[in-house]
Design an enzyme around this catalytic site. Structure first.
Site, short mmCIF file in Angstrom:
data_model
loop_
_atom_site.label_atom_id
_atom_site.label_comp_id
_atom_site.label_asym_id
_atom_site.label_seq_id
_atom_site.Cartn_x
_atom_site.Cartn_y
_atom_site.Cartn_z
N ASP A 38 0.85 -1.19 0.00
CA ASP A 38 0.00 0.00 0.00
C ASP A 38 0.90 1.25 0.00
O ASP A 38 1.34 1.68 -1.06
CB ASP A 38 -0.93 -0.07 1.21
CG ASP A 38 -1.89 1.10 1.29
OD1 ASP A 38 -2.22 1.68 0.24
OD2 ASP A 38 -2.33 1.45 2.40
N ASP A 48 -7.74 -8.05 6.51
CA ASP A 48 -8.80 -7.83 7.51
C ASP A 48 -9.27 -6.39 7.56
O ASP A 48 -8.61 -5.47 7.08
CB ASP A 48 -8.26 -8.17 8.91
CG ASP A 48 -7.28 -7.10 9.41
OD1 ASP A 48 -6.31 -6.81 8.71
OD2 ASP A 48 -7.53 -6.54 10.50
P1 IMP Z 1 1.93 -0.37 3.78
O1 IMP Z 1 2.98 -0.39 4.84
O2 IMP Z 1 1.18 0.91 3.77
O3 IMP Z 1 2.42 -0.78 2.40
O4 IMP Z 1 0.80 -1.35 4.22
C1 IMP Z 1 0.93 -2.67 4.25
C2 IMP Z 1 0.02 -3.28 5.28
O5 IMP Z 1 -1.18 -2.53 5.51
C3 IMP Z 1 -0.42 -4.62 4.76
O6 IMP Z 1 0.42 -5.62 5.26
C4 IMP Z 1 -1.83 -4.75 5.28
O7 IMP Z 1 -1.82 -5.41 6.53
C5 IMP Z 1 -2.33 -3.36 5.51
N1 IMP Z 1 -3.23 -2.95 4.40
C6 IMP Z 1 -2.95 -2.09 3.41
N2 IMP Z 1 -3.99 -1.95 2.57
C7 IMP Z 1 -4.95 -2.76 3.05
C8 IMP Z 1 -6.29 -3.06 2.58
O8 IMP Z 1 -6.79 -2.60 1.57
N3 IMP Z 1 -6.98 -3.95 3.36
C9 IMP Z 1 -6.47 -4.52 4.48
N4 IMP Z 1 -5.23 -4.27 4.94
C10 IMP Z 1 -4.48 -3.40 4.22
#
Ligand code: IMP
Ligand code: MG
Length: 181
Positions: A102, A158
């Site tokens: 994300d 989740d």
């Molecule tokens: P990042 O560090 O922002 O790349 O986010 C990664 C983490 O955020 C992932 O491992 C997910 O646990 C959570 N996450 C990001 N987007 C979503 C989503 O659309 N649904 C559920 N969990 C998400």
């Protein structure tokens, strides 16, 4: 379909087919090299179990627990390592598996940590990658599906701890998200 889901984004059959391809590509990438798989809990649990069963080779599985969403639908901007002890990776090749890319902060933080701990090679694999501008410049080496910038649940992902057991990736009804605010 579950009553809280507005629509299915990626169904079970499509996921299954894609996993065959991802597993083959990972095997090719490591071609004969011993590696340890590190699963980022809890989101990558379901995906990892399914993709690793398509790899008939000797490998080790380790887990790490990090949190960045803290029960909301937007990233908190902070990555917390929740384990007292991290897996031993010194001199090893690592395949890091997460559910979704994300903002990119999680992957960057974990990769950095593994390199700090002496990992020799780190490759990453995510089931989903959101097409958006990231806070940290990073792309995974293996991506199951590219999706839009929407909050998704199911197949390990989740919302407030729920929906991880759904066999597909779906979008929640807006009233479910709003009602729990
Ligand atoms: P990042 O560090 O922002 O790349 O986010 C990664 C983490 O955020 C992932 O491992 C997910 O646990 C959570 N996450 C990001 N987007 C979503 C989503 O659309 N649904 C559920 N969990 C998400
Ligand atoms: Mg997660």
């Amino acid at each position: 379909m579950h009553q809280d889901i507005a629509r299915v984004l990626i169904d079970e059959e499509v996921i299954e087919k894609r996993l065959d391809i991802i597993a083959d590509r990972i095997l090719e990438e490591f071609s004969g090299r011993q590696f340890v798989v590190i699963v980022i809990l809890k989101g990558a649990l379901v995906f990892t179990a399914d993709v690793l069963r398509r790899m008939p080779i000797p490998l080790e599985i380790e887990c790490i627990n990090v949190a960045s969403y803290h029960g909301e639908t937007k990233s908190s901007g902070r990555v917390d390592f929740l384990d007292a002890k991290l897996p031993l990776v010194e001199g090893r090749s690592v395949l890091l598996i997460d559910d979704i890319l994300d903002t990119g902060r999680t992957l960057v933080a974990v990769e950095e940590k593994l390199r700090e701990q002496g990992a020799q090679m780190v490759k990453s694999c995510v089931l989903l990658s959101k097409d958006k501008e990231r806070a940290a410049e990073v792309e995974a080496d293996h991506v199951g599906f590219h999706i839009g910038d929407e909050f998704v649940v199911g197949y390990g992902l989740d919302y407030k701890g729920l929906y991880r057991n759904l066999p597909y990736i779906g979008i929640l009804k807006s009233e479910i998200v709003e009602a729990s605010r």
